[in-house]
Design an enzyme around this catalytic site. Structure first.
Site, PDB file in Angstrom:
ATOM      1  N   HIS A 133       0.778  -1.196  -0.139  1.00 15.48           N
ATOM      2  CA  HIS A 133      -0.204   0.037   0.258  1.00 15.48           C
ATOM      3  C   HIS A 133       0.910   1.210   0.185  1.00 15.48           C
ATOM      4  O   HIS A 133       0.133   2.435  -0.176  1.00 15.48           O
ATOM      5  CB  HIS A 133      -0.885  -0.071   1.201  1.00 15.48           C
ATOM      6  CG  HIS A 133      -1.972  -0.968   1.270  1.00 15.48           C
ATOM      7  ND1 HIS A 133      -2.799  -1.235   0.065  1.00 15.48           N
ATOM      8  CD2 HIS A 133      -2.519  -1.887   2.096  1.00 15.48           C
ATOM      9  CE1 HIS A 133      -3.558  -2.050   0.310  1.00 15.48           C
ATOM     10  NE2 HIS A 133      -3.614  -2.503   1.641  1.00 15.48           N
ATOM     11  N   ASP A 149      -5.008 -12.667   3.667  1.00 12.96           N
ATOM     12  CA  ASP A 149      -6.105 -12.171   4.292  1.00 12.96           C
ATOM     13  C   ASP A 149      -7.389 -12.450   3.179  1.00 12.96           C
ATOM     14  O   ASP A 149      -8.473 -11.776   3.628  1.00 12.96           O
ATOM     15  CB  ASP A 149      -5.970 -10.843   4.385  1.00 12.96           C
ATOM     16  CG  ASP A 149      -5.321  -9.931   3.429  1.00 12.96           C
ATOM     17  OD1 ASP A 149      -4.994 -10.245   2.304  1.00 12.96           O
ATOM     18  OD2 ASP A 149      -5.205  -8.481   3.989  1.00 12.96           O
TER      19      ASP A 149
END
Length: 309
Positions: free
Chosen positions: A126, A246
């Site tokens: 990110h 995830d």
């Protein structure tokens, strides 16, 4: 098959506070999972820190300096955004995470191992060129890719991201660089709000968004029908994996329904593509995964697949 496992105890000193999902316990769960006889064949080592030069191939010097000078007193934290904080040890942990990516590339490109897995934190996908976000400080996967090009003469590198969240940072850095391919499967809509199929960079970005609730069959179809064909057509000299776990059905931060078998499958598929196109050279970097049981089991399945592929 020789596989290098890189991790560092100091990466667990980076702590964003009680209850934060990106916690030091994530690494401890992986360490326990890989501390078994079945993983005795792993080559284990601790990375050094990335250099300024290595980081500045990805981020501007003023950004690198700004992050590295944030070293608050022990027990205090500096918030960078709503969910990304730095404590006294965060800068060093970020240097070690990027350094692991660099060392993994060195070992793989030199032929001393064929594959590597880096269990470090903070994660990286990110982190944009000029902005930390989403628990991430430096774009580790791009650091790896640019190091392979600069230090080992690898002309084309593919970054393959199966984290449930879109790797907006990796995409931001490479979207104008045709020598790096960015492939991503991810849930959409979901944080950070990027990753539509229409986002194609300079022709080097392929996004395969998945709807909330999508299962392993949908995930495998996205890779088989869209992402793996793009990878093979690009013919990279190195495959870098942004390995986020995830998308597992147990993860609290998203709604995909993958299992450990799906992570093993995609790992084997990426290794097979690397075997066909670049001598099997694969560097894998830990990204997300926030249910500790699912993370440990999925990371073990991933490493098992790296060992047998």
């Amino acid at each position: 098959m020789d596989v290098l496992f890189l991790t560092h105890r100091d990466c667990a000193l980076h702590d964003m506070g009680e209850g934060h999902p990106e916690s030091p316990d994530r690494l401890r769960a992986i360490w326990r999972a890989l501390d078994r006889e079945e993983f005795a064949a792993l080559h284990r080592d601790t990375p050094g820190e990335a250099t300024r030069e290595q980081l500045e191939r990805v981020h501007p010097p003023d950004y690198v300096e700004a992050i590295l000078r944030i070293r608050p007193p022990e027990g205090e934290m500096v918030p960078l955004d709503g969910d990304t904080l730095m404590n006294a040890h965060s800068a060093r942990a970020a240097l070690l995470a990027a350094g692991a990516a660099v060392q993994a590339v060195d070992e793989v490109c030199a032929g001393r191992v064929r594959r590597a897995f880096c269990a470090t934190r903070p994660p990286g996908h990110h982190a944009e060129r000029r902005r930390p976000m989403g628990f991430c400080l430096f774009a580790n996967a791009v650091v790896a890719a640019r190091h392979a090009q600069a230090a080992h003469g690898v002309e084309r590198v593919a970054i393959c991201d199966f984290d449930v969240h879109h790797g907006n940072g990796s995409q931001d850095v490479v979207q104008d660089d045709p020598s790096i391919l960015f492939l991503s499967s991810h849930q959409m809509p979901l944080y950070p709000g990027t990753g539509a199929a229409e986002e194609t960079g300079c022709g080097n970005v392929v996004n395969a968004p998945l709807r909330p609730g999508a299962d392993g069959a949908a995930f495998r179809a996205a890779w088989e029908n869209t992402l793996l064909p793009a990878l093979r057509a690009f013919a990279p000299g190195l495959v870098v994996i942004s390995a986020g776990f995830d998308a597992h059905a147990r993860d609290p931060l998203a709604q995909l329904r993958l299992t450990e078998a799906d992570f093993a499958w995609v790992t084997e598929a990426l290794c097979a593509a690397a075997d066909d196109g670049c001598g099997g050279r694969v560097v894998s970097l830990l990204e997300g995964g926030y249910d500790l049981h699912a993370l440990a089991a999925s990371a073990a399945a991933h490493v098992r697949a790296l060992l047998r592929a």
